[in-house]
Scaffold this motif. Structure first.
Motif, PDB file in Angstrom:
ATOM      1  N   GLN A 108     -13.342  49.138 -39.090  1.00 38.72           N
ATOM      2  CA  GLN A 108     -12.597  49.699 -38.371  1.00 38.72           C
ATOM      3  C   GLN A 108     -13.029  49.380 -37.063  1.00 38.72           C
ATOM      4  OE1 GLN A 108      -9.764  51.469 -39.396  1.00 38.72           O
ATOM      5  NE2 GLN A 108     -10.374  50.700 -41.377  1.00 38.72           N
ATOM      6  N   PRO A 109     -12.061  49.286 -35.837  1.00 38.81           N
ATOM      7  CA  PRO A 109     -12.494  49.040 -34.561  1.00 38.81           C
ATOM      8  C   PRO A 109     -13.230  50.039 -34.086  1.00 38.81           C
ATOM      9  CG  PRO A 109      -9.993  48.488 -34.829  1.00 38.81           C
ATOM     10  CD  PRO A 109     -10.566  49.420 -36.237  1.00 38.81           C
ATOM     11  N   LYS A 110     -14.327  49.609 -33.336  1.00 39.53           N
ATOM     12  CA  LYS A 110     -15.289  50.717 -32.700  1.00 39.53           C
ATOM     13  C   LYS A 110     -15.495  50.489 -31.280  1.00 39.53           C
ATOM     14  CE  LYS A 110     -18.128  54.036 -33.638  1.00 39.53           C
ATOM     15  NZ  LYS A 110     -17.589  55.433 -34.291  1.00 39.53           N
ATOM     16  N   GLU A 111     -14.874  50.862 -30.477  1.00 38.27           N
ATOM     17  CA  GLU A 111     -14.736  50.607 -29.075  1.00 38.27           C
ATOM     18  C   GLU A 111     -15.834  51.318 -28.397  1.00 38.27           C
ATOM     19  OE1 GLU A 111     -12.986  48.063 -27.247  1.00 38.27           O
ATOM     20  OE2 GLU A 111     -12.894  47.772 -29.166  1.00 38.27           O
ATOM     21  N   SER A 112     -16.401  52.454 -28.976  1.00 35.93           N
ATOM     22  CA  SER A 112     -17.334  53.190 -28.239  1.00 35.93           C
ATOM     23  C   SER A 112     -18.647  52.501 -28.287  1.00 35.93           C
ATOM     24  CB  SER A 112     -17.674  54.565 -28.986  1.00 35.93           C
ATOM     25  OG  SER A 112     -17.942  54.338 -30.191  1.00 35.93           O
ATOM     26  N   PHE A 113     -18.878  51.328 -29.236  1.00 32.74           N
ATOM     27  CA  PHE A 113     -19.914  50.555 -29.242  1.00 32.74           C
ATOM     28  C   PHE A 113     -19.980  49.437 -28.261  1.00 32.74           C
ATOM     29  CE2 PHE A 113     -21.303  50.979 -33.947  1.00 32.74           C
ATOM     30  CZ  PHE A 113     -21.599  52.179 -33.803  1.00 32.74           C
ATOM     31  N   ARG A 114     -18.879  49.314 -27.457  1.00 39.18           N
ATOM     32  CA  ARG A 114     -18.616  48.048 -26.904  1.00 39.18           C
ATOM     33  C   ARG A 114     -19.574  48.270 -25.572  1.00 39.18           C
ATOM     34  NH1 ARG A 114     -15.365  43.816 -25.541  1.00 39.18           N
ATOM     35  NH2 ARG A 114     -13.986  44.348 -27.583  1.00 39.18           N
ATOM     36  N   PRO A 115     -19.901  49.153 -24.537  1.00 33.60           N
ATOM     37  CA  PRO A 115     -20.679  49.178 -23.655  1.00 33.60           C
ATOM     38  C   PRO A 115     -21.912  48.902 -23.753  1.00 33.60           C
ATOM     39  CG  PRO A 115     -19.435  51.045 -23.512  1.00 33.60           C
ATOM     40  CD  PRO A 115     -19.172  50.450 -24.979  1.00 33.60           C
ATOM     41  N   LYS A 116     -22.489  49.296 -25.233  1.00 32.74           N
ATOM     42  CA  LYS A 116     -23.966  48.879 -25.481  1.00 32.74           C
ATOM     43  C   LYS A 116     -23.905  47.206 -25.626  1.00 32.74           C
ATOM     44  CE  LYS A 116     -28.000  50.210 -27.756  1.00 32.74           C
ATOM     45  NZ  LYS A 116     -28.685  51.493 -28.450  1.00 32.74           N
ATOM     46  N   ILE A 117     -22.952  46.838 -26.339  1.00 33.13           N
ATOM     47  CA  ILE A 117     -22.921  45.231 -26.682  1.00 33.13           C
ATOM     48  C   ILE A 117     -22.886  44.588 -25.312  1.00 33.13           C
ATOM     49  CG2 ILE A 117     -21.881  43.638 -28.008  1.00 33.13           C
ATOM     50  CD1 ILE A 117     -23.364  45.632 -29.726  1.00 33.13           C
ATOM     51  N   GLU A 118     -21.987  44.736 -24.631  1.00 31.13           N
ATOM     52  CA  GLU A 118     -21.793  44.301 -23.462  1.00 31.13           C
ATOM     53  C   GLU A 118     -23.116  44.079 -22.738  1.00 31.13           C
ATOM     54  OE1 GLU A 118     -19.138  42.326 -20.818  1.00 31.13           O
ATOM     55  OE2 GLU A 118     -18.242  43.499 -22.148  1.00 31.13           O
ATOM     56  N   LYS A 119     -23.747  45.361 -22.434  1.00 22.09           N
ATOM     57  CA  LYS A 119     -25.195  45.396 -21.570  1.00 22.09           C
ATOM     58  C   LYS A 119     -26.069  44.381 -22.636  1.00 22.09           C
ATOM     59  CE  LYS A 119     -28.164  48.681 -19.581  1.00 22.09           C
ATOM     60  NZ  LYS A 119     -28.576  50.077 -19.891  1.00 22.09           N
ATOM     61  N   PHE A 120     -26.020  44.461 -23.667  1.00 21.62           N
ATOM     62  CA  PHE A 120     -27.036  43.510 -24.603  1.00 21.62           C
ATOM     63  C   PHE A 120     -26.845  42.021 -24.268  1.00 21.62           C
ATOM     64  CE2 PHE A 120     -27.881  40.918 -28.588  1.00 21.62           C
ATOM     65  CZ  PHE A 120     -29.021  41.003 -28.550  1.00 21.62           C
ATOM     66  N   LEU A 121     -25.525  41.628 -24.368  1.00 27.12           N
ATOM     67  CA  LEU A 121     -25.207  40.296 -24.087  1.00 27.12           C
ATOM     68  C   LEU A 121     -25.419  39.983 -22.595  1.00 27.12           C
ATOM     69  CD1 LEU A 121     -21.630  40.130 -25.665  1.00 27.12           C
ATOM     70  CD2 LEU A 121     -23.845  39.317 -26.487  1.00 27.12           C
ATOM     71  N   GLN A 122     -25.278  40.667 -21.569  1.00 30.19           N
ATOM     72  CA  GLN A 122     -25.643  40.409 -20.219  1.00 30.19           C
ATOM     73  C   GLN A 122     -27.149  40.256 -20.275  1.00 30.19           C
ATOM     74  OE1 GLN A 122     -24.229  43.985 -17.901  1.00 30.19           O
ATOM     75  NE2 GLN A 122     -22.091  43.124 -18.360  1.00 30.19           N
ATOM     76  N   ARG A 123     -27.946  40.932 -20.754  1.00 32.09           N
ATOM     77  CA  ARG A 123     -29.387  40.810 -20.834  1.00 32.09           C
ATOM     78  C   ARG A 123     -29.791  39.622 -21.504  1.00 32.09           C
ATOM     79  NH1 ARG A 123     -31.672  46.928 -22.564  1.00 32.09           N
ATOM     80  NH2 ARG A 123     -31.282  47.787 -20.663  1.00 32.09           N
ATOM     81  N   VAL A 124     -29.187  38.947 -22.476  1.00 30.01           N
ATOM     82  CA  VAL A 124     -29.676  37.985 -23.298  1.00 30.01           C
ATOM     83  C   VAL A 124     -28.804  36.763 -22.778  1.00 30.01           C
ATOM     84  CG1 VAL A 124     -30.297  39.334 -25.205  1.00 30.01           C
ATOM     85  CG2 VAL A 124     -28.302  38.365 -25.300  1.00 30.01           C
ATOM     86  N   ALA A 125     -28.016  36.557 -21.889  1.00 32.41           N
ATOM     87  CA  ALA A 125     -27.280  35.631 -21.555  1.00 32.41           C
ATOM     88  C   ALA A 125     -28.118  34.346 -21.371  1.00 32.41           C
ATOM     89  CB  ALA A 125     -26.212  35.835 -20.557  1.00 32.41           C
ATOM     90  N   ILE A 126     -29.116  34.547 -20.310  1.00 35.21           N
ATOM     91  CA  ILE A 126     -29.858  33.413 -19.895  1.00 35.21           C
ATOM     92  C   ILE A 126     -30.807  32.704 -21.021  1.00 35.21           C
ATOM     93  CG2 ILE A 126     -31.852  34.943 -19.488  1.00 35.21           C
ATOM     94  CD1 ILE A 126     -32.522  33.198 -17.131  1.00 35.21           C
TER      95      ILE A 126
END
Length: 361
Positions: A82-100
């Protein structure tokens, strides 16, 4: 020992348009606790943990190359289908940290489909297993783009990335015993990633059991991030960090020699010290519940009466991890069912065992 720069890739030799990977990663339980961190998820003290086996997150990552040059991260999140939008901010933050370290991330649209083998509301921390499973999937994609990557680099970088999502997640990539944080007894130890315990673990600790008593299945009273931050300026912080170094040396010797008595002493002291740090911080918190204390006292009484080497440890919450050798499992489980289950919420508990780390499907 690798540095952060070593995880920034050069040019990729391969391309990939679409595909999917699926990994599971387990939770872990710290024996010597990490509590307090510096910038970029660097631990204030080293820690050591048992990797678990049954309590795990299974994550499928589907990827497809984007047709436009959109510079944003693009992903859909599903939890148990099922869609889980409440997880989105944590995943977004993770992607920003690891993008480099994963420069391909903005080239793809991802679907992240994740599930836990333990109840989501059980009070078992899922951030370690969840972030480790996600990191393993991203590393599989990078391995596709860079097939010359060695296994050693693959797993170290996966642990490095997982750490940037959740500190303790770096201990969920490998098993059975993992050290995270620089320590003099472990020449390969690093603040950047977890390393497998480099010594032979005594037979006494093989297939060690962990029965998790679910005392309180509610949301954590204090987030881990807030708890770690309370160590800044804590009146006992420096003594605590020194104690962790000493206890890691003691538990290393115990795991190698088979000294279960010292193991119990260190593990229980570490659990109580973690809670003492929270009780003496400002603001202060009591994370244990009355039933947590009832269980601890019953474990002590049972151990004194029977001589069976059963002990407890705690995370930053009310639930109790009951640790014991496989050879004592019948008697300990009987004790748990007869005397401890009554103190669990809805009589719930989970049986686990020390495991080997992340698994690809």
């Amino acid at each position: 020992m690798l540095s952060e720069k070593d995880f920034i890739p050069k040019d990729y030799t391969n391309t990939a348009n679409k595909g999917s990977f699926e990994w599971s990663a387990p939770s872990n339980i710290a024996l010597v606790k990490y509590w307090g961190k510096k910038e970029n998820q660097i631990p204030a003290n080293p820690s050591i943990s048992f990797t678990l086996n049954n309590c795990k997150t299974i994550t499928k990552l589907t990827f497809e190359k984007k047709s436009n040059n959109n510079e944003d991260f693009s992903f859909d999140l599903l939890f148990e289908g099922q869609p889980k939008e409440s997880f989105r901010p944590k995943i977004e933050k993770f992607l920003q940290r690891v993008a480099i370290y994963l420069p391909f991330l903005k080239d793809y649209h991802f679907t992240i489909d994740t599930q836990n083998t333990f109840p989501h509301s059980s009070g078992i921390a899922s951030s370690a297993s969840g972030m480790a499973a996600l990191a393993m999937n991203f590393m599989s994609l990078e391995h596709l783009l860079n097939p010359d990557m060695t296994d050693d680099c693959f797993y170290k970088k996966a642990s490095f990335l997982a750490r940037l999502g959740s500190g303790s997640a770096c201990r969920s990539v490998k098993g059975n015993v993992v050290v995270w944080g620089e320590h003099n007894d472990f020449s390969e130890s690093s603040n950047l990633y977890g390393v497998t315990f480099p010594y032979i673990v005594h037979e006494n600790f093989k297939n060690y059991q962990d029965t998790i008593l679910l005392v309180d299945k509610g949301e954590k009273q204090v987030s881990s991030t807030v708890g770690h931050d309370l160590m800044h300026g804590h009146p006992f912080a420096q003594q605590r960090f020194a104690q962790a170094h000493d206890n890691l040396s003691k538990i290393k010797e115990a795991l190698v020699s088979g000294d279960v008595a010292t193991f119990i002493e260190v593990v229980e002291s570490e659990a109580l010290t973690l809670h003492a740090m929270m009780m003496t911080s400002m603001p202060y918190f009591i994370l244990m519940k009355p039933n947590t204390l009832e269980i601890i006292n019953k474990i002590w009484a049972f151990r004194a009466a029977t001589g069976i080497p059963v002990c407890f440890t705690l995370d930053a919450g009310a639930n109790v991890h009951v640790l014991y050798p496989e050879s004592n499992s019948v008697k300990v489980l009987e004790f748990i069912k007869n005397e401890l289950v009554a103190f669990c919420q809805n009589s719930q508990y989970l049986c686990d065992i020390v495991g080997t780390g992340a698994v690809k499907y």
